[in-house]
Write a protein that holds these residues in place. Structure first.
Motif, PDB file in Angstrom:
ATOM      1  N   LYS A  99       0.863  -1.184   0.000  1.00 14.84           N
ATOM      2  CA  LYS A  99       0.000   0.000   0.000  1.00 14.84           C
ATOM      3  C   LYS A  99       0.894   1.227   0.000  1.00 14.84           C
ATOM      4  N   LEU A 100       0.558   2.156  -0.881  1.00 17.72           N
ATOM      5  CA  LEU A 100       1.336   3.383  -0.957  1.00 17.72           C
ATOM      6  C   LEU A 100       0.412   4.580  -0.970  1.00 17.72           C
ATOM      7  N   SER A 101       0.972   5.725  -0.657  1.00 16.85           N
ATOM      8  CA  SER A 101       0.242   6.985  -0.796  1.00 16.85           C
ATOM      9  C   SER A 101       1.073   7.889  -1.689  1.00 16.85           C
ATOM     10  N   SER A 102       0.398   8.834  -2.332  1.00 17.51           N
ATOM     11  CA  SER A 102       1.103   9.666  -3.302  1.00 17.51           C
ATOM     12  C   SER A 102       0.387  10.987  -3.517  1.00 17.51           C
ATOM     13  N   GLY A 103       1.178  12.001  -3.830  1.00 17.37           N
ATOM     14  CA  GLY A 103       0.629  13.241  -4.333  1.00 17.37           C
ATOM     15  C   GLY A 103       0.255  13.045  -5.793  1.00 17.37           C
ATOM     16  N   LEU A 104      -0.111  14.120  -6.457  1.00 14.30           N
ATOM     17  CA  LEU A 104      -0.621  14.034  -7.819  1.00 14.30           C
ATOM     18  C   LEU A 104      -0.043  15.164  -8.661  1.00 14.30           C
ATOM     19  N   ARG A 105       0.256  14.863  -9.911  1.00 20.72           N
ATOM     20  CA  ARG A 105       0.637  15.905 -10.866  1.00 20.72           C
ATOM     21  C   ARG A 105      -0.007  15.588 -12.206  1.00 20.72           C
ATOM     22  N   TYR A 106      -0.216  16.640 -12.992  1.00 24.09           N
ATOM     23  CA  TYR A 106      -0.744  16.469 -14.344  1.00 24.09           C
ATOM     24  C   TYR A 106       0.381  16.788 -15.315  1.00 24.09           C
ATOM     25  N   ASP A 107       0.597  15.899 -16.284  1.00 30.95           N
ATOM     26  CA  ASP A 107       1.660  16.059 -17.271  1.00 30.95           C
ATOM     27  C   ASP A 107       1.038  16.247 -18.650  1.00 30.95           C
ATOM     28  N   ALA A 108       1.273  17.412 -19.251  1.00 26.43           N
ATOM     29  CA  ALA A 108       0.699  17.701 -20.567  1.00 26.43           C
ATOM     30  C   ALA A 108       1.304  16.813 -21.650  1.00 26.43           C
ATOM     31  N   GLN A 109       2.536  16.350 -21.459  1.00 26.11           N
ATOM     32  CA  GLN A 109       3.184  15.496 -22.457  1.00 26.11           C
ATOM     33  C   GLN A 109       2.493  14.139 -22.573  1.00 26.11           C
ATOM     34  N   THR A 110       2.188  13.536 -21.438  1.00 20.29           N
ATOM     35  CA  THR A 110       1.517  12.225 -21.461  1.00 20.29           C
ATOM     36  C   THR A 110       0.006  12.372 -21.445  1.00 20.29           C
ATOM     37  N   GLN A 111      -0.473  13.595 -21.245  1.00 21.27           N
ATOM     38  CA  GLN A 111      -1.914  13.882 -21.199  1.00 21.27           C
ATOM     39  C   GLN A 111      -2.584  13.086 -20.085  1.00 21.27           C
ATOM     40  N   SER A 159      -8.736  13.666 -27.737  1.00 22.08           N
ATOM     41  CA  SER A 159      -9.465  14.796 -28.328  1.00 22.08           C
ATOM     42  C   SER A 159      -9.644  15.928 -27.319  1.00 22.08           C
ATOM     43  N   VAL A 160      -9.772  15.589 -26.043  1.00 23.37           N
ATOM     44  CA  VAL A 160      -9.873  16.600 -24.994  1.00 23.37           C
ATOM     45  C   VAL A 160      -8.487  17.127 -24.649  1.00 23.37           C
ATOM     46  N   ALA A 161      -7.517  16.213 -24.543  1.00 23.11           N
ATOM     47  CA  ALA A 161      -6.162  16.601 -24.168  1.00 23.11           C
ATOM     48  C   ALA A 161      -5.531  17.537 -25.185  1.00 23.11           C
ATOM     49  N   ALA A 162      -5.918  17.420 -26.447  1.00 24.12           N
ATOM     50  CA  ALA A 162      -5.369  18.305 -27.490  1.00 24.12           C
ATOM     51  C   ALA A 162      -5.700  19.757 -27.184  1.00 24.12           C
ATOM     52  N   VAL A 163      -6.890  20.010 -26.639  1.00 28.59           N
ATOM     53  CA  VAL A 163      -7.280  21.371 -26.259  1.00 28.59           C
ATOM     54  C   VAL A 163      -6.523  21.807 -25.007  1.00 28.59           C
ATOM     55  N   LEU A 164      -6.359  20.875 -24.050  1.00 28.24           N
ATOM     56  CA  LEU A 164      -5.717  21.206 -22.786  1.00 28.24           C
ATOM     57  C   LEU A 164      -4.234  21.494 -22.944  1.00 28.24           C
ATOM     58  N   GLY A 165      -3.622  20.936 -23.979  1.00 28.13           N
ATOM     59  CA  GLY A 165      -2.180  21.073 -24.166  1.00 28.13           C
ATOM     60  C   GLY A 165      -1.718  22.506 -24.298  1.00 28.13           C
ATOM     61  N   ALA A 166      -2.583  23.399 -24.754  1.00 24.23           N
ATOM     62  CA  ALA A 166      -2.210  24.795 -24.941  1.00 24.23           C
ATOM     63  C   ALA A 166      -2.355  25.606 -23.651  1.00 24.23           C
ATOM     64  N   LEU A 167      -2.891  25.001 -22.609  1.00 20.41           N
ATOM     65  CA  LEU A 167      -3.147  25.718 -21.363  1.00 20.41           C
ATOM     66  C   LEU A 167      -2.050  25.465 -20.340  1.00 20.41           C
ATOM     67  N   GLN A 168      -1.960  26.371 -19.374  1.00 16.89           N
ATOM     68  CA  GLN A 168      -1.013  26.202 -18.278  1.00 16.89           C
ATOM     69  C   GLN A 168      -1.708  25.517 -17.109  1.00 16.89           C
ATOM     70  N   VAL A 169      -1.029  24.520 -16.545  1.00 19.82           N
ATOM     71  CA  VAL A 169      -1.554  23.822 -15.368  1.00 19.82           C
ATOM     72  C   VAL A 169      -1.195  24.638 -14.133  1.00 19.82           C
ATOM     73  N   GLN A 170      -2.203  24.953 -13.322  1.00 21.01           N
ATOM     74  CA  GLN A 170      -1.942  25.700 -12.099  1.00 21.01           C
ATOM     75  C   GLN A 170      -1.768  24.779 -10.896  1.00 21.01           C
TER      76      GLN A 170
END
Length: 198
Positions: A99-111, A159-170
Motif C-alpha cells: 500500500k502506498l500513498s502519493s501526491g498528484l501531478r498532471y503532465d501535458a506530455q503524457t496527457q 481529443s480533450v487533451a489536445a485542447v488542454l495542451g495549450a493551457l497552463q496547469v496551475q
C-alpha cells in the motif's frame, strides 16, 4: 446455417464496444477545473496492470497486479497492489500486498495524471513470516520512481487533451474523491459542448 457462432461473435463485439465506451468515460469540467472520478481511474488502472520490473539483467522479475485505488480526504491518493517475485524462467511467487500513498501531478506530455513522490506505507506478506527485504524494497522503489515519471494512472482522451495542451496547469490534487487539475483558463469556452460531462 449455424447461428451459435454468429451470436457468440455478436455478443463478443457488444462486450468490446461496451468496454470501449466505458474506457472513454468523460471527465467533468467546471470553469477552469477538470476532474475525474475514482471509478474511471480504477477502470483505467485495471486495464494497465499487471506490470513487470526486471532487475539484475532480467535475473529477477517483479510483477505488480490487481491495483486498488482509494481517494480519501486530503491531498494524497492511496494505491495498493499485489506483488509477486520470480527468477528468470520461473513463475512469479506471490510476495504480498503493498500500500502506498502519493501526491498528484498532471503532465501535458503524457496527457495524464501521474503519481507524485509516492511512498510505500504498508506491506502485508502473502505468507506468514514474509517480509519486504531491503533488496525487494529497492526494486519496488525503483519501479515506483519509473512508473511515476513515465506512466499516468489516468490518461485524458486525446481529443480533450489536445485542447488542454495549450493551457497552463496551475495545480493538480485529490479533492472530494476525484483527481482534479486546475488550468489558467475557463475550459467550458474551449472544449466543444458534449465532449465533456458537466
Amino acid at each position: 446455417m449455424n447461428v451459435r457462432p454468429m451470436l457468440s461473435r455478436l455478443a463478443a463485439c457488444t462486450v468490446l464496444l461496451a468496454a470501449a465506451i466505458g474506457a472513454q468515460a468523460a471527465p467533468t469540467v467546471s470553469g477552469r477545473q477538470l476532474s475525474v472520478g475514482a471509478a474511471d481511474v480504477q477502470q483505467y488502472l485495471d486495464g494497465s496492470f499487471p506490470r513487470t520490473q526486471d532487475a539484475l539483467g532480467g535475473l529477477i522479475v517483479m510483477t505488480m497486479s490487481h491495483p486498488q485505488l482509494a481517494l480519501p480526504q486530503g491531498n494524497r491518493l492511496d494505491l495498493g497492489f499485489d506483488v509477486a517475485l520470480g527468477t528468470a524462467g520461473s513463475a512469479p511467487a506471490p510476495l504480498g500486498k503493498v500500500k502506498l500513498s502519493s501526491g498528484l501531478r498532471y503532465d501535458a506530455q503524457t496527457q495524464g495524471f501521474h503519481l507524485e513522490q509516492p511512498t510505500v506505507d504498508d506491506f502485508t506478506p502473502a505468507n506468514n513470516g514474509g517480509k519486504l527485504d531491503s533488496r525487494t524494497r529497492g526494486l519496488l522503489n525503483a519501479w515506483l520512481d519509473d512508473y511515476a515519471r513515465r506512466e499516468p494512472i489516468y490518461r485524458i482522451d486525446p481529443s480533450v487533451a489536445a485542447v488542454l495542451g495549450a493551457l497552463q496547469v496551475q495545480s493538480a490534487q485529490v479533492e472530494n474523491g476525484k483527481l482534479v487539475v486546475n488550468f489558467n483558463q475557463d475550459l467550458g469556452k474551449l472544449i466543444p459542448a458534449g465532449v465533456l460531462g458537466r
